[in-house]
Design a protein around this motif. Structure first.
Motif, PDB file in Angstrom:
ATOM      1  N   GLU A 129       0.830  -1.205   0.000  1.00  0.00           N
ATOM      2  CA  GLU A 129       0.000   0.000   0.000  1.00  0.00           C
ATOM      3  C   GLU A 129       0.865   1.255   0.000  1.00  0.00           C
ATOM      4  OE1 GLU A 129      -2.475  -0.423   3.418  1.00  0.00           O
ATOM      5  OE2 GLU A 129      -3.703  -1.975   2.517  1.00  0.00           O
ATOM      6  N   ILE A 130       1.928   1.261   0.782  1.00  0.00           N
ATOM      7  CA  ILE A 130       2.828   2.414   0.820  1.00  0.00           C
ATOM      8  C   ILE A 130       3.477   2.615  -0.536  1.00  0.00           C
ATOM      9  CG2 ILE A 130       5.000   3.259   1.798  1.00  0.00           C
ATOM     10  CD1 ILE A 130       4.091   1.991   4.453  1.00  0.00           C
ATOM     11  N   GLU A 131       3.888   1.537  -1.168  1.00  0.00           N
ATOM     12  CA  GLU A 131       4.518   1.646  -2.485  1.00  0.00           C
ATOM     13  C   GLU A 131       3.526   2.184  -3.519  1.00  0.00           C
ATOM     14  OE1 GLU A 131       7.628   1.446  -5.217  1.00  0.00           O
ATOM     15  OE2 GLU A 131       7.620   1.334  -3.039  1.00  0.00           O
ATOM     16  N   LEU A 132       2.280   1.738  -3.463  1.00  0.00           N
ATOM     17  CA  LEU A 132       1.260   2.246  -4.388  1.00  0.00           C
ATOM     18  C   LEU A 132       1.025   3.735  -4.183  1.00  0.00           C
ATOM     19  CD1 LEU A 132      -1.383  -0.634  -4.336  1.00  0.00           C
ATOM     20  CD2 LEU A 132       0.107   0.016  -6.223  1.00  0.00           C
ATOM     21  N   ILE A 133       0.994   4.169  -2.940  1.00  0.00           N
ATOM     22  CA  ILE A 133       0.807   5.595  -2.658  1.00  0.00           C
ATOM     23  C   ILE A 133       1.995   6.388  -3.171  1.00  0.00           C
ATOM     24  CG2 ILE A 133       0.690   7.287  -0.791  1.00  0.00           C
ATOM     25  CD1 ILE A 133      -0.922   5.153   0.784  1.00  0.00           C
ATOM     26  N   ARG A 134       3.216   5.859  -2.986  1.00  0.00           N
ATOM     27  CA  ARG A 134       4.412   6.560  -3.436  1.00  0.00           C
ATOM     28  C   ARG A 134       4.406   6.710  -4.947  1.00  0.00           C
ATOM     29  NH1 ARG A 134       9.068   5.797  -5.701  1.00  0.00           N
ATOM     30  NH2 ARG A 134       8.780   3.570  -5.954  1.00  0.00           N
ATOM     31  N   VAL A 135       4.086   5.641  -5.658  1.00  0.00           N
ATOM     32  CA  VAL A 135       4.071   5.685  -7.117  1.00  0.00           C
ATOM     33  C   VAL A 135       2.965   6.608  -7.618  1.00  0.00           C
ATOM     34  CG1 VAL A 135       3.645   4.292  -9.179  1.00  0.00           C
ATOM     35  CG2 VAL A 135       5.147   3.436  -7.396  1.00  0.00           C
ATOM     36  N   ALA A 136       1.812   6.550  -6.987  1.00  0.00           N
ATOM     37  CA  ALA A 136       0.691   7.385  -7.417  1.00  0.00           C
ATOM     38  C   ALA A 136       0.976   8.866  -7.183  1.00  0.00           C
ATOM     39  CB  ALA A 136      -0.581   6.977  -6.685  1.00  0.00           C
ATOM     40  N   SER A 137       1.721   9.180  -6.139  1.00  0.00           N
ATOM     41  CA  SER A 137       1.979  10.587  -5.851  1.00  0.00           C
ATOM     42  C   SER A 137       3.049  11.180  -6.767  1.00  0.00           C
ATOM     43  CB  SER A 137       2.389  10.766  -4.392  1.00  0.00           C
ATOM     44  OG  SER A 137       3.644  10.149  -4.170  1.00  0.00           O
ATOM     45  N   GLU A 138       3.811  10.344  -7.452  1.00  0.00           N
ATOM     46  CA  GLU A 138       4.849  10.846  -8.347  1.00  0.00           C
ATOM     47  C   GLU A 138       4.276  11.331  -9.678  1.00  0.00           C
ATOM     48  OE1 GLU A 138       7.844   7.917  -8.903  1.00  0.00           O
ATOM     49  OE2 GLU A 138       8.588   8.101  -6.866  1.00  0.00           O
ATOM     50  N   LYS A 139       3.180  10.785 -10.101  1.00  0.00           N
ATOM     51  CA  LYS A 139       2.629  11.114 -11.406  1.00  0.00           C
ATOM     52  C   LYS A 139       1.370  11.962 -11.244  1.00  0.00           C
ATOM     53  CE  LYS A 139       4.257   6.800 -13.341  1.00  0.00           C
ATOM     54  NZ  LYS A 139       3.882   5.539 -13.953  1.00  0.00           N
TER      55      LYS A 139
END
Length: 83
Positions: free
Chosen positions: A37-47
């Motif tokens: 979940e943390i990784e998904l949030i990190r990736v989503a916040s980059e784009k």
């Protein structure tokens, strides 16, 4: 009689450890899912979710300056990390 007592004690210990193992496994699953979940949030916040373009030339110039400053800051961070 002693054997019966030993069987009861051993059976109780083994069942207690088996019962205790299930919450621990559930906790481990939760922690591994939390990492995803943390990784998904990190990736989503980059784009950016929506492509935005400014029509005002002054605003566009300011945004370009901000991007240039961010690039310089990231370059400085990379240099500091490599030192």
């Amino acid at each position: 009689m002693k054997r019966l007592l030993m069987v009861c004690i051993c059976g109780g210990l083994f069942s207690a450890s088996a019962i205790a193992a299930e919450p621990y496994e559930n906790w481990l699953k939760t922690q591994s899912q939390r990492g995803v979940e943390i990784e998904l949030i990190r990736v989503a916040s980059e784009k950016p979710l929506v492509a935005t373009e400014e029509t005002d030339p002054e605003v566009a110039a300011i945004l370009d300056e901000v991007e240039a400053i961010e690039d310089e800051a990231s370059d400085l961070e990379k240099i500091e990390e490599s030192s």
